[in-house]
Write an enzyme that holds these catalytic residues in place. Structure first.
Site, PDB file in Angstrom:
ATOM      1  N   ASP A  31       0.855  -1.185   0.000  1.00 23.41           N
ATOM      2  CA  ASP A  31       0.000   0.000   0.000  1.00 23.41           C
ATOM      3  C   ASP A  31       0.896   1.243   0.000  1.00 23.41           C
ATOM      4  OD1 ASP A  31      -3.197   0.557   0.916  1.00 23.41           O
ATOM      5  OD2 ASP A  31      -1.781   2.216   1.168  1.00 23.41           O
ATOM      6  N   ILE A  32       0.503   2.249  -0.780  1.00 16.07           N
ATOM      7  CA  ILE A  32       1.321   3.465  -0.904  1.00 16.07           C
ATOM      8  C   ILE A  32       1.325   4.273   0.406  1.00 16.07           C
ATOM      9  CG2 ILE A  32      -0.458   5.066  -1.743  1.00 16.07           C
ATOM     10  CD1 ILE A  32       1.584   5.917  -3.909  1.00 16.07           C
ATOM     11  N   ASN A  88     -12.979  -3.180   2.109  1.00 18.83           N
ATOM     12  CA  ASN A  88     -13.940  -2.105   2.306  1.00 18.83           C
ATOM     13  C   ASN A  88     -14.914  -2.062   1.136  1.00 18.83           C
ATOM     14  OD1 ASN A  88     -12.656  -1.171   4.696  1.00 18.83           O
ATOM     15  ND2 ASN A  88     -11.112  -0.127   3.464  1.00 18.83           N
ATOM     16  N   GLU A  96     -11.999   3.637  -1.281  1.00 22.19           N
ATOM     17  CA  GLU A  96     -11.483   4.758  -2.084  1.00 22.19           C
ATOM     18  C   GLU A  96     -11.206   4.332  -3.509  1.00 22.19           C
ATOM     19  OE1 GLU A  96      -7.940   6.067  -0.132  1.00 22.19           O
ATOM     20  OE2 GLU A  96      -9.004   6.638   1.693  1.00 22.19           O
ATOM     21  N   VAL A  97     -10.762   3.101  -3.686  1.00 17.93           N
ATOM     22  CA  VAL A  97     -10.402   2.622  -5.023  1.00 17.93           C
ATOM     23  C   VAL A  97     -11.408   1.542  -5.425  1.00 17.93           C
ATOM     24  CG1 VAL A  97      -8.635   1.536  -6.442  1.00 17.93           C
ATOM     25  CG2 VAL A  97      -7.961   3.135  -4.630  1.00 17.93           C
ATOM     26  N   HIS A 101     -10.019  -5.104  -3.362  1.00 17.18           N
ATOM     27  CA  HIS A 101      -8.695  -5.468  -2.869  1.00 17.18           C
ATOM     28  C   HIS A 101      -8.815  -5.917  -1.431  1.00 17.18           C
ATOM     29  CE1 HIS A 101      -9.523  -1.167  -2.662  1.00 17.18           C
ATOM     30  NE2 HIS A 101      -8.950  -1.185  -1.465  1.00 17.18           N
ATOM     31  N   HIS A 103      -6.885  -5.826   2.011  1.00 19.67           N
ATOM     32  CA  HIS A 103      -5.780  -5.224   2.751  1.00 19.67           C
ATOM     33  C   HIS A 103      -5.236  -6.314   3.676  1.00 19.67           C
ATOM     34  CE1 HIS A 103      -6.867  -0.853   2.085  1.00 19.67           C
ATOM     35  NE2 HIS A 103      -8.046  -1.397   1.856  1.00 19.67           N
TER      36      HIS A 103
HETATM   37  P1  5GP Z   1      -9.746   1.420   0.125  1.00 18.94           P
HETATM   38  O1  5GP Z   1      -9.983   2.629   0.961  1.00 18.94           O
HETATM   39  O2  5GP Z   1     -10.322   1.553  -1.264  1.00 18.94           O
HETATM   40  O3  5GP Z   1     -10.141   0.141   0.804  1.00 18.94           O
HETATM   41  O4  5GP Z   1      -8.179   1.302   0.003  1.00 18.94           O
HETATM   42  C1  5GP Z   1      -7.447   1.858  -1.047  1.00 18.94           C
HETATM   43  C2  5GP Z   1      -6.000   1.770  -0.670  1.00 18.94           C
HETATM   44  O5  5GP Z   1      -5.228   1.950  -1.843  1.00 18.94           O
HETATM   45  C3  5GP Z   1      -5.535   2.821   0.341  1.00 18.94           C
HETATM   46  O6  5GP Z   1      -5.014   2.177   1.498  1.00 18.94           O
HETATM   47  C4  5GP Z   1      -4.505   3.626  -0.419  1.00 18.94           C
HETATM   48  O7  5GP Z   1      -3.415   4.024   0.396  1.00 18.94           O
HETATM   49  C5  5GP Z   1      -4.077   2.662  -1.519  1.00 18.94           C
HETATM   50  N1  5GP Z   1      -3.639   3.306  -2.758  1.00 18.94           N
HETATM   51  C6  5GP Z   1      -4.273   4.307  -3.424  1.00 18.94           C
HETATM   52  N2  5GP Z   1      -3.601   4.631  -4.544  1.00 18.94           N
HETATM   53  C7  5GP Z   1      -2.513   3.818  -4.583  1.00 18.94           C
HETATM   54  C8  5GP Z   1      -1.446   3.682  -5.513  1.00 18.94           C
HETATM   55  O8  5GP Z   1      -1.344   4.377  -6.523  1.00 18.94           O
HETATM   56  N3  5GP Z   1      -0.520   2.736  -5.240  1.00 18.94           N
HETATM   57  C9  5GP Z   1      -0.600   1.932  -4.126  1.00 18.94           C
HETATM   58  N4  5GP Z   1       0.373   1.041  -3.959  1.00 18.94           N
HETATM   59  N5  5GP Z   1      -1.602   2.038  -3.232  1.00 18.94           N
HETATM   60  C10 5GP Z   1      -2.553   2.973  -3.457  1.00 18.94           C
END
Ligand code: 5GP
Length: 117
Positions: A31-32, A88, A96-97, A101, A103
């Site tokens: 994760d970034i 999520n 967010e994405v 995925h 985690h």
């Molecule tokens: P969500 O909130 O959708 O469950 O988690 C999305 C995750 O993707 C977040 O923890 C965020 O830090 C990670 N993320 C967003 N953009 C990028 C990216 O460009 N590269 C990587 N490696 N992680 C990302």
């Protein structure tokens, strides 16, 4: 099909990311913005926007995500200390994405499962 996200570009290696695992079904990368000492994302190569969009035909890929998660947990040395696997969904879930995925988080005590409010 839902609009592609940054994760599709990472899977195709069109933008830089350290791939920790990749096969014909799933890809894993750090994760970034890690929320714990270990924070890895395991994603299906095929875009599935949210948990609500998982179909019967996706059962194999979803199973692979979990199998790869436990393999990575072992490789990271956190299988015995423990870890959390989180997916999520949508706004209240904090997604967010919009490419599902898992985690994989661990490497330190994670505290209570949730804090609401
Ligand atoms: P969500 O909130 O959708 O469950 O988690 C999305 C995750 O993707 C977040 O923890 C965020 O830090 C990670 N993320 C967003 N953009 C990028 C990216 O460009 N590269 C990587 N490696 N992680 C990302």
């Amino acid at each position: 099909m839902a609009q592609e996200t940054i994760f599709s570009k990472i899977i195709r290696q069109e933008i830089p990311a350290t791939l920790l695992y990749q096969d014909e079904l799933v890809t894993a990368f750090p994760d970034i913005a890690p929320k714990a000492k270990v924070h890895i994302l395991i994603v299906p190569n095929k875009q599935i926007a949210t948990a609500n969009d998982i179909q019967t035909e996706d059962e194999v890929v979803i199973g692979r995500m979990y199998r790869v998660a436990k393999q990575l947990a072992k490789e990271q040395g956190i299988d015995e200390s423990g870890y959390r696997l989180i997916m999520n969904c949508n706004e209240h879930g904090g997604q967010e994405v919009y490419h599902i995925h898992l985690h994989l988080v661990g490497g330190e005590p994670l505290g209570p499962m949730l804090t609401v409010k």
